[in-house]
Design a protein around this motif. Structure first.
Motif, PDB file in Angstrom:
ATOM      1  N   ALA A 109       0.831  -1.206   0.000  1.00  0.00           N
ATOM      2  CA  ALA A 109       0.000   0.000   0.000  1.00  0.00           C
ATOM      3  C   ALA A 109       0.869   1.260   0.000  1.00  0.00           C
ATOM      4  CB  ALA A 109      -0.925  -0.011   1.210  1.00  0.00           C
ATOM      5  N   ARG A 110       1.946   1.247   0.739  1.00  0.00           N
ATOM      6  CA  ARG A 110       2.877   2.389   0.733  1.00  0.00           C
ATOM      7  C   ARG A 110       3.493   2.552  -0.652  1.00  0.00           C
ATOM      8  NH1 ARG A 110       4.379   1.542   6.471  1.00  0.00           N
ATOM      9  NH2 ARG A 110       3.944   3.530   7.520  1.00  0.00           N
ATOM     10  N   ASN A 111       3.865   1.442  -1.251  1.00  0.00           N
ATOM     11  CA  ASN A 111       4.452   1.479  -2.581  1.00  0.00           C
ATOM     12  C   ASN A 111       3.501   2.113  -3.584  1.00  0.00           C
ATOM     13  OD1 ASN A 111       4.786  -0.410  -5.330  1.00  0.00           O
ATOM     14  ND2 ASN A 111       6.710   0.365  -4.491  1.00  0.00           N
ATOM     15  N   ARG A 112       2.212   1.959  -3.356  1.00  0.00           N
ATOM     16  CA  ARG A 112       1.199   2.525  -4.260  1.00  0.00           C
ATOM     17  C   ARG A 112       0.730   3.906  -3.803  1.00  0.00           C
ATOM     18  NH1 ARG A 112      -2.905  -2.236  -6.403  1.00  0.00           N
ATOM     19  NH2 ARG A 112      -1.295  -3.607  -7.277  1.00  0.00           N
ATOM     20  N   GLY A 113       1.363   4.438  -2.767  1.00  0.00           N
ATOM     21  CA  GLY A 113       1.007   5.775  -2.316  1.00  0.00           C
ATOM     22  C   GLY A 113      -0.340   5.850  -1.634  1.00  0.00           C
ATOM     23  N   LEU A 114      -0.712   4.806  -0.869  1.00  0.00           N
ATOM     24  CA  LEU A 114      -2.041   4.747  -0.255  1.00  0.00           C
ATOM     25  C   LEU A 114      -2.014   4.938   1.258  1.00  0.00           C
ATOM     26  CD1 LEU A 114      -3.440   1.616  -2.167  1.00  0.00           C
ATOM     27  CD2 LEU A 114      -3.783   4.028  -2.716  1.00  0.00           C
ATOM     28  N   VAL A 115      -0.841   5.295   1.822  1.00  0.00           N
ATOM     29  CA  VAL A 115      -0.724   5.333   3.275  1.00  0.00           C
ATOM     30  C   VAL A 115      -0.487   6.745   3.802  1.00  0.00           C
ATOM     31  CG1 VAL A 115       0.613   4.508   5.258  1.00  0.00           C
ATOM     32  CG2 VAL A 115       0.087   2.946   3.371  1.00  0.00           C
ATOM     33  N   GLU A 116       0.566   7.379   3.343  1.00  0.00           N
ATOM     34  CA  GLU A 116       0.902   8.696   3.884  1.00  0.00           C
ATOM     35  C   GLU A 116      -0.179   9.707   3.537  1.00  0.00           C
ATOM     36  OE1 GLU A 116       3.169   8.599   6.002  1.00  0.00           O
ATOM     37  OE2 GLU A 116       3.787   6.588   5.399  1.00  0.00           O
ATOM     38  N   PRO A 117      -0.478  10.625   4.453  1.00  0.00           N
ATOM     39  CA  PRO A 117      -1.636  11.519   4.289  1.00  0.00           C
ATOM     40  C   PRO A 117      -1.493  12.498   3.127  1.00  0.00           C
ATOM     41  CG  PRO A 117      -0.303  12.174   6.176  1.00  0.00           C
ATOM     42  CD  PRO A 117       0.236  10.854   5.710  1.00  0.00           C
ATOM     43  N   ASN A 118      -2.679  12.877   2.624  1.00  0.00           N
ATOM     44  CA  ASN A 118      -2.808  13.969   1.643  1.00  0.00           C
ATOM     45  C   ASN A 118      -2.226  13.654   0.273  1.00  0.00           C
ATOM     46  OD1 ASN A 118      -4.085  15.714   3.558  1.00  0.00           O
ATOM     47  ND2 ASN A 118      -2.060  16.137   4.448  1.00  0.00           N
ATOM     48  N   ALA A 119      -2.041  12.373  -0.053  1.00  0.00           N
ATOM     49  CA  ALA A 119      -1.633  12.030  -1.413  1.00  0.00           C
ATOM     50  C   ALA A 119      -2.802  12.276  -2.367  1.00  0.00           C
ATOM     51  CB  ALA A 119      -1.188  10.577  -1.483  1.00  0.00           C
ATOM     52  N   GLU A 120      -2.490  12.505  -3.627  1.00  0.00           N
ATOM     53  CA  GLU A 120      -3.512  12.863  -4.614  1.00  0.00           C
ATOM     54  C   GLU A 120      -4.498  11.711  -4.825  1.00  0.00           C
ATOM     55  OE1 GLU A 120      -3.765  14.505  -9.247  1.00  0.00           O
ATOM     56  OE2 GLU A 120      -1.848  14.023  -8.315  1.00  0.00           O
ATOM     57  N   ASN A 121      -5.793  12.042  -4.776  1.00  0.00           N
ATOM     58  CA  ASN A 121      -6.872  11.072  -5.021  1.00  0.00           C
ATOM     59  C   ASN A 121      -6.748   9.826  -4.134  1.00  0.00           C
ATOM     60  OD1 ASN A 121      -7.979  12.707  -7.091  1.00  0.00           O
ATOM     61  ND2 ASN A 121      -6.563  11.809  -8.588  1.00  0.00           N
ATOM     62  N   MET A 122      -6.247   9.997  -2.928  1.00  0.00           N
ATOM     63  CA  MET A 122      -5.987   8.823  -2.089  1.00  0.00           C
ATOM     64  C   MET A 122      -7.265   8.061  -1.781  1.00  0.00           C
ATOM     65  SD  MET A 122      -4.281   8.460   1.700  1.00  0.00           S
ATOM     66  CE  MET A 122      -2.631   8.908   1.220  1.00  0.00           C
ATOM     67  N   ALA A 123      -8.327   8.742  -1.439  1.00  0.00           N
ATOM     68  CA  ALA A 123      -9.566   8.053  -1.060  1.00  0.00           C
ATOM     69  C   ALA A 123     -10.072   7.190  -2.212  1.00  0.00           C
ATOM     70  CB  ALA A 123     -10.625   9.071  -0.643  1.00  0.00           C
ATOM     71  N   ALA A 124     -10.064   7.740  -3.411  1.00  0.00           N
ATOM     72  CA  ALA A 124     -10.544   6.981  -4.572  1.00  0.00           C
ATOM     73  C   ALA A 124      -9.628   5.802  -4.879  1.00  0.00           C
ATOM     74  CB  ALA A 124     -10.650   7.906  -5.785  1.00  0.00           C
ATOM     75  N   ARG A 125      -8.349   6.012  -4.753  1.00  0.00           N
ATOM     76  CA  ARG A 125      -7.411   4.930  -5.066  1.00  0.00           C
ATOM     77  C   ARG A 125      -7.453   3.833  -4.003  1.00  0.00           C
ATOM     78  NH1 ARG A 125      -2.468   6.154  -4.817  1.00  0.00           N
ATOM     79  NH2 ARG A 125      -2.564   8.293  -4.020  1.00  0.00           N
ATOM     80  N   ARG A 126      -7.774   4.199  -2.778  1.00  0.00           N
ATOM     81  CA  ARG A 126      -7.966   3.172  -1.751  1.00  0.00           C
ATOM     82  C   ARG A 126      -9.187   2.305  -2.083  1.00  0.00           C
ATOM     83  NH1 ARG A 126      -6.872   6.212   4.132  1.00  0.00           N
ATOM     84  NH2 ARG A 126      -4.566   6.211   3.997  1.00  0.00           N
ATOM     85  N   VAL A 127     -10.233   2.921  -2.573  1.00  0.00           N
ATOM     86  CA  VAL A 127     -11.424   2.164  -2.985  1.00  0.00           C
ATOM     87  C   VAL A 127     -11.073   1.207  -4.120  1.00  0.00           C
ATOM     88  CG1 VAL A 127     -13.709   2.352  -4.051  1.00  0.00           C
ATOM     89  CG2 VAL A 127     -13.060   3.924  -2.212  1.00  0.00           C
ATOM     90  N   GLU A 128     -10.297   1.687  -5.083  1.00  0.00           N
ATOM     91  CA  GLU A 128      -9.880   0.829  -6.209  1.00  0.00           C
ATOM     92  C   GLU A 128      -9.030  -0.343  -5.721  1.00  0.00           C
ATOM     93  OE1 GLU A 128      -7.810   3.399  -8.851  1.00  0.00           O
ATOM     94  OE2 GLU A 128      -9.612   4.523  -9.459  1.00  0.00           O
ATOM     95  N   PHE A 129      -8.170  -0.086  -4.754  1.00  0.00           N
ATOM     96  CA  PHE A 129      -7.314  -1.130  -4.191  1.00  0.00           C
ATOM     97  C   PHE A 129      -8.166  -2.221  -3.547  1.00  0.00           C
ATOM     98  CE2 PHE A 129      -4.286  -2.262  -0.528  1.00  0.00           C
ATOM     99  CZ  PHE A 129      -3.531  -3.134  -1.301  1.00  0.00           C
ATOM    100  N   GLU A 130      -9.139  -1.819  -2.759  1.00  0.00           N
ATOM    101  CA  GLU A 130     -10.011  -2.783  -2.096  1.00  0.00           C
ATOM    102  C   GLU A 130     -10.831  -3.571  -3.119  1.00  0.00           C
ATOM    103  OE1 GLU A 130     -13.367  -4.427   0.220  1.00  0.00           O
ATOM    104  OE2 GLU A 130     -13.485  -2.984  -1.437  1.00  0.00           O
ATOM    105  N   ALA A 131     -11.301  -2.890  -4.185  1.00  0.00           N
ATOM    106  CA  ALA A 131     -12.096  -3.565  -5.221  1.00  0.00           C
ATOM    107  C   ALA A 131     -11.252  -4.564  -6.004  1.00  0.00           C
ATOM    108  CB  ALA A 131     -12.695  -2.525  -6.167  1.00  0.00           C
ATOM    109  N   GLU A 132      -9.996  -4.206  -6.283  1.00  0.00           N
ATOM    110  CA  GLU A 132      -9.092  -5.121  -6.992  1.00  0.00           C
ATOM    111  C   GLU A 132      -8.909  -6.409  -6.208  1.00  0.00           C
ATOM    112  OE1 GLU A 132      -4.410  -5.295  -8.507  1.00  0.00           O
ATOM    113  OE2 GLU A 132      -5.152  -3.554  -7.388  1.00  0.00           O
ATOM    114  N   LEU A 133      -8.715  -6.283  -4.914  1.00  0.00           N
ATOM    115  CA  LEU A 133      -8.531  -7.465  -4.075  1.00  0.00           C
ATOM    116  C   LEU A 133      -9.808  -8.296  -3.999  1.00  0.00           C
ATOM    117  CD1 LEU A 133      -6.394  -5.784  -1.314  1.00  0.00           C
ATOM    118  CD2 LEU A 133      -5.702  -7.819  -2.596  1.00  0.00           C
ATOM    119  N   GLN A 134     -10.928  -7.634  -3.886  1.00  0.00           N
ATOM    120  CA  GLN A 134     -12.184  -8.374  -3.780  1.00  0.00           C
ATOM    121  C   GLN A 134     -12.477  -9.158  -5.048  1.00  0.00           C
ATOM    122  OE1 GLN A 134     -13.840  -8.589  -0.778  1.00  0.00           O
ATOM    123  NE2 GLN A 134     -14.697 -10.323  -1.939  1.00  0.00           N
ATOM    124  N   THR A 135     -12.137  -8.568  -6.207  1.00  0.00           N
ATOM    125  CA  THR A 135     -12.322  -9.283  -7.474  1.00  0.00           C
ATOM    126  C   THR A 135     -11.505 -10.570  -7.495  1.00  0.00           C
ATOM    127  OG1 THR A 135     -12.768  -7.254  -8.705  1.00  0.00           O
ATOM    128  CG2 THR A 135     -11.997  -9.148  -9.981  1.00  0.00           C
TER     129      THR A 135
END
Length: 752
Positions: free
Chosen positions: A704-730
Motif C-alpha cells: 500500500a505504501r508502494n502505491r502511495g495509499l498510506v501517507e496523508p494527503n496524497a492525490e486522489n488517495m480516497a478513490a485509489r484506496r477504494v480501487e485497491f479494495e475492489a481489486e482485491l475483492q475481485t
C-alpha cells in the motif's frame, strides 16, 4: 647457499607445561649443531624478545609449538548434559591427560614448526602495515604462522586467528580512516579511535579451540531432536572455490537452531568454520561468551547514523576477506514467521560489497543455502506473535526451556546448497553499487528457493489448508496428495533427501508426526476415522505448507488466468490473460520472489502447457476455460493465494476506515487490522485464521505504501484506496469460485 643454512636461526617458543617443555627439549637436542649445542630459543613472553628485535645480524626466526592431536571423534548423537557441558579441550589437554597420552599413545604429541622468516622481513611488513611495536608484531606473526601450520595437521575446521584487533588497528589504513572520520564528524581523533576500538572489541570473534570444542558439543545437544540430511551435490565445488576465495554462506532462517545445523554439515564435509554474523539479542550468558569465542560476530541491531560503527564493521569484514575467512549470515535478517522466504535485508551485503572493493581480493563467492525442518518447536510461538502476542525476550531462562523442548524427536533437518555466485560478476553488472547489491540479494533468494525441497510434511499441510476447517478421511488425503505428487514429478521439483513421495507410507508417517505435535487432530468414533487441524493451528500448518509454496505460486496464477478468462470473456485472449497474471504478480511482489517479466512469461506458459497443451488457441473460449478448471485433478489457487489475498483485503478495508488527512499511526493501524480480521473470521468472511497475521498485514502495508495509499494527503488517495479494495475483492471472488470447484470434487471423492 640457502639463506636458511647461512643465517643464524632462533626458535620462538611459547609458555608450556612441564611435559611440553620436556618434549620440546628432546626435539631441540636432535637439532643440535656440529658443536653439539641445541639452537637458541626465545620465549615470546620474555624481555629477551625485545633484545632479539634489536639484533643486527638478521636472524631467521622460526616459531615452535607442541600440539596434541585429538583422538578420533565419537559419532554424532545425543549427548548427556553433563558430557555436553564439559570444558575438556581435546586439542590442549591438561597435564594429567598429557602424561597419559605420552604413556599410551605418544605419536599424538608432535612438535610443530612454523614457516621461518628473517627479522628484516618482519620489520619490512610492520612498516608496510603502518608501524608499531616490533616485539608485539613478532609475537603476533609467530602465533599466526603456527595456526596456519596447525591447520595442516588438525584440519580446516580449526581456521582461527588471534590478535585481530591489533592487526586491524596497527594498519596505516586504520589510522587514515580515523583521521578522515575525525574531520567528517568533527570529533577528536582519540574519540573516534576509542569508539572504533570499542566496536571491534564488541564484534570481533576471539576464537579459541576450547570454545569451539564446547560449542560443537552444545550444538549436538541442542539439536539432538533432528537427524541431519545434507545434499552434498555442490560441496566438492565449494571446496575447490574455497582454495582461492572466501565463501559467504547465506542461509534461509527458520530457527534458532540454524547455525547449529549448518555448522556440523560444513565441518563433516571438510569446510572450515564460518564467522557467523549474529545479533546482539543472543549475546547473553552462556551462549554469548561461548559463541563469541567460537566464531560468532555479534552486531548491533540498529546502527543507523553511527558512522564510526559502520566504518569499523566494514574494516573488520575487509580484514576477514583478506585473511580468506568464510562468513555466514541470514539473508532475511530474522527468522521467517510464515515458513516462506522473507524479503532480503541489504545491510550486511552492502558492507560486504564495499569491504570486497577495498580488499583487493579477486573474488568472493556467495553460497545460497536452504534450511528446512519437518517439524519445528518454535513455530507455535511465532504463530502467536503473528496473532499479535509479544515476542519472548531471549534469556537464560528462555534458553533452558528451549533446550528442554528439543528432547522430543522433531524429525529431519534438511540442508541444501544452491548455485554459488561470483560477487565480482554480480557487482560488475551495475554501475550503481546499491542497485547491484539489491539485484544480488534477490538472486540469492531465488537460488535458495530453487533448492528448498518439497517435503511430505509440507504436502500434508497443503492438503488440510484451504478446505474451510473440514475434516478429511485417509482416502481424501490420498486423493488430494496423489495428483500433487504427480505434479511435483512432472515438474521435476527437488524433494527432501531420498524420500519417495509416491510411497503412501511416507505420507502416513508425516500425518502421524503432525498428530504427535498437535497440529492435526483425529476423530475415530464415527464410521470412519477423520483428521482435522487442531484449534488455532492454521498458522502453524501454513508455516510448514509455505516451505513449498514458492513452487506452487505460478500454478495458482495460471488457474486464476483461466478463471479470469471465464469471468471476463477476454477479447484479446493472450494479451488479456498476460495482463491478468501481471496484476497478480504486482499485487504479490513483496510476498514472493518472481522472475523478471520475460522469464515470468515463460514460466506461466509452461504451467498452462501442463494444464492444456492447446490453451493458447482456446483461451478466448470461456466455456473451454471453465471445462479445464472443472476437469483438473488439482486446484491450488485457493490453497496458495487465498490467505494472502484475504489478509491484504483486511488491510485495504482498514485503509478505507483511516482518515486520509491525518498522520498515519502504524501501531494502532496494525492492532485494528488484527481485530477486523478476527471479526471477519468469526463471521466466516475469511476462510482460515492463517489470514489473521501481523506478518501478512505488514507486507500488505508495504504494498500500500508502494502505491502511495498510506501517507496523508496524497492525490486522489480516497478513490485509489477504494480501487485497491475492489481489486482485491475481485481476485478473492475468483479464488472462491476455484475453491468451490475443488470442494465439489472433494465431495464426489468422499461419496464414492
Amino acid at each position: 647457499m640457502d639463506e636458511q643454512t647461512t643465517r643464524p636461526r632462533v626458535y620462538l617458543i611459547e609458555t608450556m607445561s612441564e611435559m611440553e617443555d620436556d618434549v620440546l627439549r628432546t626435539w631441540l637436542e636432535r637439532q643440535a649443531n656440529d658443536s653439539g649445542q641445541p639452537p637458541p630459543t626465545v620465549r615470546v613472553t620474555d624481555q629477551a624478545l625485545a633484545d632479539l628485535a634489536r639484533r643486527k645480524d638478521d636472524p631467521l626466526l622460526t616459531p615452535l609449538r607442541v600440539v596434541w592431536l585429538p583422538k578420533e571423534t565419537h559419532p554424532d548423537g545425543a549427548q548427556r548434559l553433563r558430557e555436553t557441558l564439559s570444558l575438556r579441550d581435546p586439542l590442549h589437554p591438561g597435564q594429567n591427560t598429557q602424561r597419559r597420552v605420552m604413556r599410551d599413545d605418544p605419536a599424538r604429541c608432535q612438535v610443530l614448526e612454523g614457516d621461518p622468516a628473517p627479522l628484516s622481513d618482519l620489520e619490512r611488513r610492520l612498516a608496510e602495515n603502518g608501524g608499531g611495536s616490533l616485539p608485539d608484531f613478532i609475537r603476533r606473526q609467530a602465533a599466526l604462522t603456527l595456526e596456519r601450520a596447525e591447520r595442516t595437521v588438525l584440519g580446516t575446521q580449526y581456521k582461527v586467528s588471534r590478535f585481530v584487533v591489533d592487526e586491524i588497528t596497527d594498519a596505516s589504513r586504520y589510522h587514515d580512516g580515523t583521521h578522515e572520520l575525525s574531520a567528517q564528524l568533527n570529533l577528536p581523533v582519540a574519540e573516534v579511535d576509542r569508539r572504533a576500538r570499542g566496536a571491534l572489541d564488541e564484534m570481533v570473534a576471539a576464537q579459541s579451540r576450547r570454545a569451539i570444542a564446547l560449542w560443537d558439543q552444545l550444538g549436538r545437544y541442542f539439536s539432538r531432536a533432528y537427524r541431519l540430511d545434507v545434499d552434498t551435490t555442490r560441496l566438492d565445488d565449494l571446496r575447490e572455490l574455497n582454495k582461492e576465495h572466501s565463501l559467504v554462506f547465506l542461509p534461509s532462517h527458520r530457527s534458532y537452531l540454524d547455525p547449529l545445523v549448518l555448522r556440523p554439515a560444513l565441518i563433516a564435509n571438510d569446510l572450515p568454520l564460518n564467522h557467523v554474523m549474529g545479533g546482539l539479542n543472543i549475546n547473553f550468558w552462556p551462549i554469548g561468551p561461548i559463541g563469541k569465542r567460537s566464531g560468532t560476530v555479534f552486531i548491533r541491531r540498529k546502527i543507523e547514523g553511527d558512522e564510526i560503527y559502520k566504518w569499523t564493521l566494514r574494516e573488520y569484514m575487509r580484514y576477514l576477506l583478506t585473511k580468506r575467512f568464510n562468513l555466514e549470515w541470514y539473508i532475511e535478517g530474522g527468522r521467517s514467521r510464515t515458513g516462506k522466504l522473507r524479503p532480503p535485508r541489504f545491510g550486511l551485503l552492502n558492507y560486504l560489497a564495499k569491504a570486497f572493493r577495498d580488499s583487493g581480493m579477486s573474488d568472493v563467492y556467495l553460497v545460497p543455502v536452504s534450511l528446512t525442518y519437518d517439524q519445528l518447536y518454535e513455530v507455535g510461538a511465532m504463530a502467536a506473535e503473528a496473532h499479535g502476542q509479544a515476542k519472548s525476550k531471549e534469556s537464560l531462562r528462555w534458553l533452558l526451556g528451549y533446550v528442554r523442548a528439543q528432547g522430543q524427536r522433531h524429525g529431519v533437518a534438511h540442508v541444501n546448497v544452491g548455485r554459488p555466485m561470483s560477487l565480482a560478476d554480480y557487482l560488475g553488472q551495475e554501475d550503481d553499487l546499491r542497485l547491484a547489491v539489491q539485484k544480488t540479494a534477490f538472486e540469492v533468494c531465488h537460488r535458495i528457493n530453487e533448492v528448498t525441497p518439497v517435503t511430505a510434511s509440507s504436502l500434508v499441510m497443503l492438503a488440510f489448508l484451504g478446505i474451510e476447517d473440514r475434516a478429511l478421511t485417509v482416502a481424501e488425503v490420498g486423493g488430494i496428495l496423489g495428483p500433487l505428487v504427480d505434479y511435483i514429478t512432472a515438474r521435476s521439483l527437488p524433494t527432501a533427501g531420498d524420500v519417495d513421495l509416491t510411497d503412501p507410507q511416507v505420507i502416513r508417517k508425516a500425518v502421524r508426526t503432525h498428530l504427535d505435535s498437535g497440529v492435526l487432530k483425529s476423530f475415530d468414533q464415527g464410521s470412519e476415522r477423520v483428521f482435522y487441524l487442531g484449534r488455532d493451528q492454521h498458522l502453524v500448518a501454513a508455516f510448514y505448507r509455505n516451505n513449498t509454496i514458492h513452487f506452487l505460486v505460478m500454478r495458482a496464477i495460471a488457474e486464476m488466468v483461466l478463471r479470469a478468462a471465464v469471468d471476463q470473456k477476454f477479447t484479446d485472449p493472450l494479451e488479456d490473460g498476460w495482463n491478468a497474471a501481471l496484476r497478480i504478480r504486482d499485487l504479490l511482489k513483496f510476498e514472493f520472489f518472481f522472475s523478471e517479466k520475460d522469464s515470468f512469461r515463460k514460466e506461466l506458459r509452461a504451467e498452462l502447457d501442463l494444464i492444456d497443451p492447446a490453451w493458447e488457441s482456446n483461451l478466448g473460449d470461456p466455456q473451454h476455460a471453465a471445462n479445464l478448471l472443472s476437469g483438473m485433478r488439482i486446484h491450488l489457487a485457493h490453497r496458495v493465494l487465498q490467505p494472502f489475498l484475504e489478509a491484504y483485503a483486511v488491510v485495504a478495508a482498514q485503509l478505507l476506515r483511516t482518515p486520509v488527512d491525518r498522520k498515519f499511526d502504524e501501531k494502532a493501524f496494525m492492532t485494528a487490522c488484527l481485530a477486523l480480521a478476527e471479526q471477519r473470521r468469526l463471521r466466516q468472511q475469511i476462510g482460515s485464521s492463517e489470514s489473521i497475521s501481523a506478518e501478512l498485514f505488514t507486507t500488505a502495508l508495504k504494498l500500500a505504501r508502494n502505491r502511495g495509499l498510506v501517507e496523508p494527503n496524497a492525490e486522489n488517495m480516497a478513490a485509489r484506496r477504494v480501487e485497491f479494495e475492489a481489486e482485491l475483492q475481485t481476485l478473492i471472488d475468483q479464488v472462491l469460485r476455484i475453491r468451490a470447484i475443488a470442494h465439489e470434487n472433494l465431495d464426489q471423492m468422499g461419496g464414492r
